[in-house]
Design a protein around this motif. Structure first.
Motif, mmCIF file in Angstrom:
data_model
loop_
_atom_site.group_PDB
_atom_site.id
_atom_site.type_symbol
_atom_site.label_atom_id
_atom_site.label_comp_id
_atom_site.label_asym_id
_atom_site.label_seq_id
_atom_site.Cartn_x
_atom_site.Cartn_y
_atom_site.Cartn_z
ATOM 1 N N TRP A 168 47.791 -54.101 9.034
ATOM 2 C CA TRP A 168 48.557 -53.320 10.004
ATOM 3 C C TRP A 168 49.360 -52.273 9.245
ATOM 4 N N LEU A 169 49.236 -51.039 9.671
ATOM 5 C CA LEU A 169 49.949 -49.937 9.040
ATOM 6 C C LEU A 169 51.085 -49.459 9.935
ATOM 7 N N PHE A 170 52.299 -49.576 9.453
ATOM 8 C CA PHE A 170 53.479 -49.034 10.118
ATOM 9 C C PHE A 170 53.810 -47.716 9.421
ATOM 10 N N GLN A 171 53.606 -46.611 10.120
ATOM 11 C CA GLN A 171 53.741 -45.294 9.518
ATOM 12 C C GLN A 171 54.825 -44.486 10.211
ATOM 13 N N ALA A 172 55.829 -44.049 9.435
ATOM 14 C CA ALA A 172 56.849 -43.149 9.979
ATOM 15 C C ALA A 172 56.206 -41.807 10.314
ATOM 16 N N ASP A 173 56.719 -41.144 11.333
ATOM 17 C CA ASP A 173 56.140 -39.893 11.813
ATOM 18 C C ASP A 173 56.094 -38.841 10.708
ATOM 19 N N LEU A 174 54.947 -38.172 10.624
ATOM 20 C CA LEU A 174 54.742 -37.080 9.675
ATOM 21 C C LEU A 174 54.429 -35.812 10.455
ATOM 22 N N LYS A 175 54.481 -34.680 9.774
ATOM 23 C CA LYS A 175 54.090 -33.436 10.421
ATOM 24 C C LYS A 175 52.648 -33.554 10.908
ATOM 25 N N ALA A 176 52.338 -32.849 12.016
ATOM 26 C CA ALA A 176 51.111 -33.063 12.796
ATOM 27 C C ALA A 176 49.851 -33.234 11.960
ATOM 28 N N LYS A 177 49.523 -32.268 11.091
ATOM 29 C CA LYS A 177 48.271 -32.332 10.351
ATOM 30 C C LYS A 177 48.250 -33.508 9.378
ATOM 31 N N LYS A 178 49.414 -33.820 8.806
ATOM 32 C CA LYS A 178 49.484 -34.946 7.879
ATOM 33 C C LYS A 178 49.256 -36.263 8.622
ATOM 34 N N MET A 179 49.854 -36.392 9.814
ATOM 35 C CA MET A 179 49.677 -37.616 10.602
ATOM 36 C C MET A 179 48.233 -37.749 11.048
ATOM 37 N N ASP A 180 47.627 -36.642 11.455
ATOM 38 C CA ASP A 180 46.213 -36.669 11.842
ATOM 39 C C ASP A 180 45.350 -37.144 10.682
ATOM 40 N N PHE A 181 45.645 -36.644 9.493
ATOM 41 C CA PHE A 181 44.891 -37.019 8.291
ATOM 42 C C PHE A 181 45.024 -38.514 8.022
ATOM 43 N N VAL A 182 46.245 -39.031 8.123
ATOM 44 C CA VAL A 182 46.487 -40.449 7.857
ATOM 45 C C VAL A 182 45.735 -41.318 8.865
ATOM 46 N N ILE A 183 45.769 -40.942 10.142
ATOM 47 C CA ILE A 183 45.085 -41.725 11.170
ATOM 48 C C ILE A 183 43.585 -41.741 10.923
ATOM 49 N N GLN A 184 43.043 -40.597 10.594
ATOM 50 C CA GLN A 184 41.608 -40.513 10.329
ATOM 51 C C GLN A 184 41.213 -41.397 9.150
ATOM 52 N N LYS A 185 41.945 -41.285 8.049
ATOM 53 C CA LYS A 185 41.590 -42.042 6.848
ATOM 54 C C LYS A 185 41.902 -43.521 6.993
ATOM 55 N N ALA A 186 42.953 -43.860 7.727
ATOM 56 C CA ALA A 186 43.256 -45.275 7.966
ATOM 57 C C ALA A 186 42.126 -45.933 8.740
ATOM 58 N N THR A 187 41.561 -45.203 9.695
ATOM 59 C CA THR A 187 40.419 -45.727 10.445
ATOM 60 C C THR A 187 39.235 -45.955 9.517
ATOM 61 N N GLU A 188 38.929 -44.961 8.703
ATOM 62 C CA GLU A 188 37.795 -45.073 7.788
ATOM 63 C C GLU A 188 37.979 -46.227 6.803
ATOM 64 N N LEU A 189 39.221 -46.489 6.400
ATOM 65 C CA LEU A 189 39.493 -47.517 5.398
ATOM 66 C C LEU A 189 39.688 -48.904 6.005
ATOM 67 N N GLY A 190 39.486 -49.033 7.318
ATOM 68 C CA GLY A 190 39.458 -50.357 7.930
ATOM 69 C C GLY A 190 40.785 -50.909 8.399
ATOM 70 N N VAL A 191 41.812 -50.072 8.564
ATOM 71 C CA VAL A 191 43.083 -50.571 9.092
ATOM 72 C C VAL A 191 42.852 -51.110 10.502
ATOM 73 N N GLU A 192 43.369 -52.287 10.766
ATOM 74 C CA GLU A 192 43.162 -52.941 12.062
ATOM 75 C C GLU A 192 44.069 -52.356 13.152
ATOM 76 N N ARG A 193 45.330 -52.108 12.795
ATOM 77 C CA ARG A 193 46.306 -51.657 13.797
ATOM 78 C C ARG A 193 47.220 -50.621 13.185
ATOM 79 N N PHE A 194 47.476 -49.557 13.940
ATOM 80 C CA PHE A 194 48.318 -48.455 13.492
ATOM 81 C C PHE A 194 49.558 -48.397 14.381
ATOM 82 N N VAL A 195 50.725 -48.510 13.747
ATOM 83 C CA VAL A 195 51.992 -48.525 14.492
ATOM 84 C C VAL A 195 52.839 -47.343 14.040
#
Length: 246
Positions: free
Chosen positions: A78-105
């Motif tokens: 489970w990844l608990f991620q503090a808010d980042l600027k739009a493109k950075k947050m989009d990047f993190v969500i995309q890569k977290a999915t690819e790397l198998g993160v189960e839940r994004f908070v």
């Protein structure tokens, strides 16, 4: 073979009707013909072979055979991620999915930059959904990463503390000098591991104290000061390696 997402609730007999977005992609963008073979996944771990039966706003596909069922990985991350600027947050969500993160908070910390109005938050949530679906298709992942509504940091800490059974909770903090990922006892049995990373400005001392009070262990990612999005991807990758998920 092209892969598309479908809603299991739209299956009638052996035929499934795809959503308007996937239908538009098939009909208008790819211009696939009736009879074309496709792969369909339901986001819950199942992969099917299918054949296009009808084109239009609601493309109909006949399900031919279930090809694969993906069982949940041993220990969920489970990844608990503090808010980042739009493109950075989009990047993190995309890569977290690819790397198998189960839940994004996602959560808002004291140093998060800006606050989105309700309308922008809805658009952001929709954008994140599309990013997760696209990343699943690209990486051949069969289960969608669960993405929660944005929380306050206090609510995020409460959520992690109430998750049962409890598992390791690791907060990555640039001021931590003594405790590293190699110091974690990875042999202990757990259903999940929670990791928390801060915004561009990092966590405040008060936030770290509050997290420690609720059971979070502060962890160092080494001597180099990493960008927020780099730190998140590094943390996910290393933890997934220790968990045997990659």
């Amino acid at each position: 073979m092209r892969r598309f997402l479908f809603d299991p609730g739209e299956v009638k007999g052996s035929t499934v009707t795809l959503c308007r977005e996937e239908s538009h992609h098939i009909t208008t963008v790819l211009r696939l013909a009736v009879g074309t073979g496709v792969e369909l996944f339901d986001g819950c771990g199942n992969l099917f072979l299918g054949e296009i039966e009808e084109l239009g706003r609601g493309v109909k596909v006949r399900l031919l055979d279930r090809q694969q069922h993906s069982s949940p990985q041993g220990v969920g991350l489970w990844l608990f991620q503090a808010d980042l600027k739009a493109k950075k947050m989009d990047f993190v969500i995309q890569k977290a999915t690819e790397l198998g993160v189960e839940r994004f908070v996602p959560f808002i910390s004291s140093r998060s930059q800006g606050r989105a109005k309700e309308e922008r938050r809805k658009r952001k949530t929709e954008r994140w959904r599309k990013l997760i679906e696209g990343a699943c298709k690209q990486s051949m992942r069969l289960t969608l990463m669960r993405c929660d509504e944005e929380l306050s940091m206090a609510a995020a800490l409460d959520m992690a503390m109430s998750a049962q059974p409890p598992g390791p909770r690791l907060l990555f903090w640039e001021k931590e000098q003594d405790f590293h990922l190699s110091d974690v006892d990875w042999r202990q049995s757990a259903e999940r591991v929670c990791i928390m990373l801060g915004p561009e400005g990092g966590f405040s001392e008060q936030e770290v104290i509050a997290a420690r009070r609720t059971g979070w262990q502060t962890v160092s990612l080494g001597q180099h000061l990493l960008r927020a999005e780099t730190a998140t991807i590094a943390a996910i990758s290393i933890v997934q390696h220790y968990l045997g998920n990659i």
